[in-house]
Write a protein that holds these residues in place. Structure first.
Motif, PDB file in Angstrom:
ATOM      1  N   UNK A 142       0.826  -1.201   0.000  1.00  0.00           N
ATOM      2  CA  UNK A 142       0.000   0.000   0.000  1.00  0.00           C
ATOM      3  C   UNK A 142       0.860   1.250   0.000  1.00  0.00           C
ATOM      4  N   UNK A 143       0.264   2.370  -0.227  1.00  0.00           N
ATOM      5  CA  UNK A 143       0.971   3.651  -0.166  1.00  0.00           C
ATOM      6  C   UNK A 143       0.175   4.577   0.746  1.00  0.00           C
ATOM      7  N   UNK A 144       0.630   4.751   1.984  1.00  0.00           N
ATOM      8  CA  UNK A 144      -0.089   5.647   2.902  1.00  0.00           C
ATOM      9  C   UNK A 144      -0.287   7.032   2.293  1.00  0.00           C
ATOM     10  N   UNK A 145      -1.313   7.726   2.736  1.00  0.00           N
ATOM     11  CA  UNK A 145      -1.723   8.993   2.128  1.00  0.00           C
ATOM     12  C   UNK A 145      -0.655  10.077   2.109  1.00  0.00           C
ATOM     13  N   UNK A 166     -10.887   4.886  -9.009  1.00  0.00           N
ATOM     14  CA  UNK A 166     -11.153   4.159  -7.769  1.00  0.00           C
ATOM     15  C   UNK A 166      -9.834   3.749  -7.139  1.00  0.00           C
ATOM     16  N   UNK A 167      -9.804   3.809  -5.821  1.00  0.00           N
ATOM     17  CA  UNK A 167      -8.634   3.361  -5.067  1.00  0.00           C
ATOM     18  C   UNK A 167      -9.126   2.503  -3.903  1.00  0.00           C
ATOM     19  N   UNK A 168      -8.515   1.343  -3.755  1.00  0.00           N
ATOM     20  CA  UNK A 168      -8.865   0.447  -2.659  1.00  0.00           C
ATOM     21  C   UNK A 168      -7.604   0.009  -1.940  1.00  0.00           C
ATOM     22  N   UNK A 169      -7.650  -0.008  -0.626  1.00  0.00           N
ATOM     23  CA  UNK A 169      -6.597  -0.639   0.153  1.00  0.00           C
ATOM     24  C   UNK A 169      -7.167  -1.963   0.620  1.00  0.00           C
ATOM     25  N   UNK A 170      -6.463  -3.030   0.311  1.00  0.00           N
ATOM     26  CA  UNK A 170      -6.938  -4.375   0.615  1.00  0.00           C
ATOM     27  C   UNK A 170      -5.944  -5.024   1.564  1.00  0.00           C
ATOM     28  N   UNK A 174      -2.225 -12.036   5.327  1.00  0.00           N
ATOM     29  CA  UNK A 174      -0.900 -12.176   4.723  1.00  0.00           C
ATOM     30  C   UNK A 174      -0.340 -10.909   4.092  1.00  0.00           C
ATOM     31  N   UNK A 175      -1.197 -10.043   3.553  1.00  0.00           N
ATOM     32  CA  UNK A 175      -0.720  -8.906   2.773  1.00  0.00           C
ATOM     33  C   UNK A 175      -1.555  -7.645   2.986  1.00  0.00           C
ATOM     34  N   UNK A 176      -0.952  -6.529   2.623  1.00  0.00           N
ATOM     35  CA  UNK A 176      -1.609  -5.234   2.543  1.00  0.00           C
ATOM     36  C   UNK A 176      -1.178  -4.641   1.209  1.00  0.00           C
ATOM     37  N   UNK A 177      -2.135  -4.191   0.401  1.00  0.00           N
ATOM     38  CA  UNK A 177      -1.785  -3.568  -0.864  1.00  0.00           C
ATOM     39  C   UNK A 177      -2.840  -2.562  -1.276  1.00  0.00           C
ATOM     40  N   UNK A 178      -2.448  -1.693  -2.202  1.00  0.00           N
ATOM     41  CA  UNK A 178      -3.370  -0.709  -2.762  1.00  0.00           C
ATOM     42  C   UNK A 178      -3.614  -1.066  -4.216  1.00  0.00           C
ATOM     43  N   UNK A 179      -4.866  -0.925  -4.626  1.00  0.00           N
ATOM     44  CA  UNK A 179      -5.283  -1.197  -6.000  1.00  0.00           C
ATOM     45  C   UNK A 179      -5.913   0.078  -6.542  1.00  0.00           C
ATOM     46  N   UNK A 180      -5.411   0.526  -7.692  1.00  0.00           N
ATOM     47  CA  UNK A 180      -5.973   1.694  -8.369  1.00  0.00           C
ATOM     48  C   UNK A 180      -6.600   1.266  -9.676  1.00  0.00           C
TER      49      UNK A 180
END
Length: 185
Positions: A142-145, A166-170, A174-180
């Protein structure tokens, strides 16, 4: 991707080839069954094998600049009976071996930061993507704000033809990621 070769492809496939962001990112997208999907920097083809469960009538194309990575992706996909509509090609984000205006979705799952020239890659994606298509970027961790890395990434997109819709943090165990999800402007 000059640091990528046969040895790094083998290492990556062993350590990260089935990384959870692939499955979780595809599940978040809910791709239409007749889509044409291209995965830039497809690695082992894991994201496309997950996408094949949704895209049963369309075509899935994995592109990676490392020939050994494409071999590994083909080997892993051959034994997957649900993945008969997946094709792999050697190529890069900067020179995608696909016709103009042909893709409904282009994926960059944890590959964007590895592109040799991100602006050229974005121009190529614009060329290959259908006018109403979507460009999907996933960044592991992920990329914090309020980070410099986030602002740098957003600046690159702002100077391209893409707009984030759209932006989602999932996150899971096991993981943390951001999807754009991006569209052509």
């Amino acid at each position: 991707m000059s640091d990528w070769n046969t040895e790094t492809a083998e290492w990556y496939a062993h350590k990260y080839g089935e990384y959870p962001t692939n499955k979780l990112g595809i599940e978040a997208l809910k791709l239409p069954d007749n889509s044409i999907v291209i995965d830039i920097g497809c690695g082992t083809g894991c994201a496309l094998r997950h996408a094949a469960k949704q895209v049963t009538q369309g075509i899935l194309i994995g592109v990676d600049p490392v020939p050994r990575m494409i071999e590994i992706a083909r080997e892993k996909t051959t034994s997957d009976s649900t993945a008969s509509n997946i094709i792999f090609k050697v190529g890069s984000a900067e020179d995608i071996p696909i016709e103009n205006n042909s893709a409904d979705f282009i994926l960059a799952f944890d590959s964007f930061d590895h592109w040799e020239n991100q602006q050229q890659g974005l121009k190529e994606i614009h060329r290959v993507l259908k006018p109403d298509g979507h460009f999907i970027i996933v960044k592991d961790g992920g990329l914090p704000n309020n980070t410099e890395a986030r602002q740098s990434f957003l600046d690159i997109l702002e100077h391209s033809t893409f707009k984030i819709i759209e932006e989602q943090t999932i996150e899971d165990d096991e993981v943390l990621f951001t999807l754009w999800i991006c569209k052509n402007e």
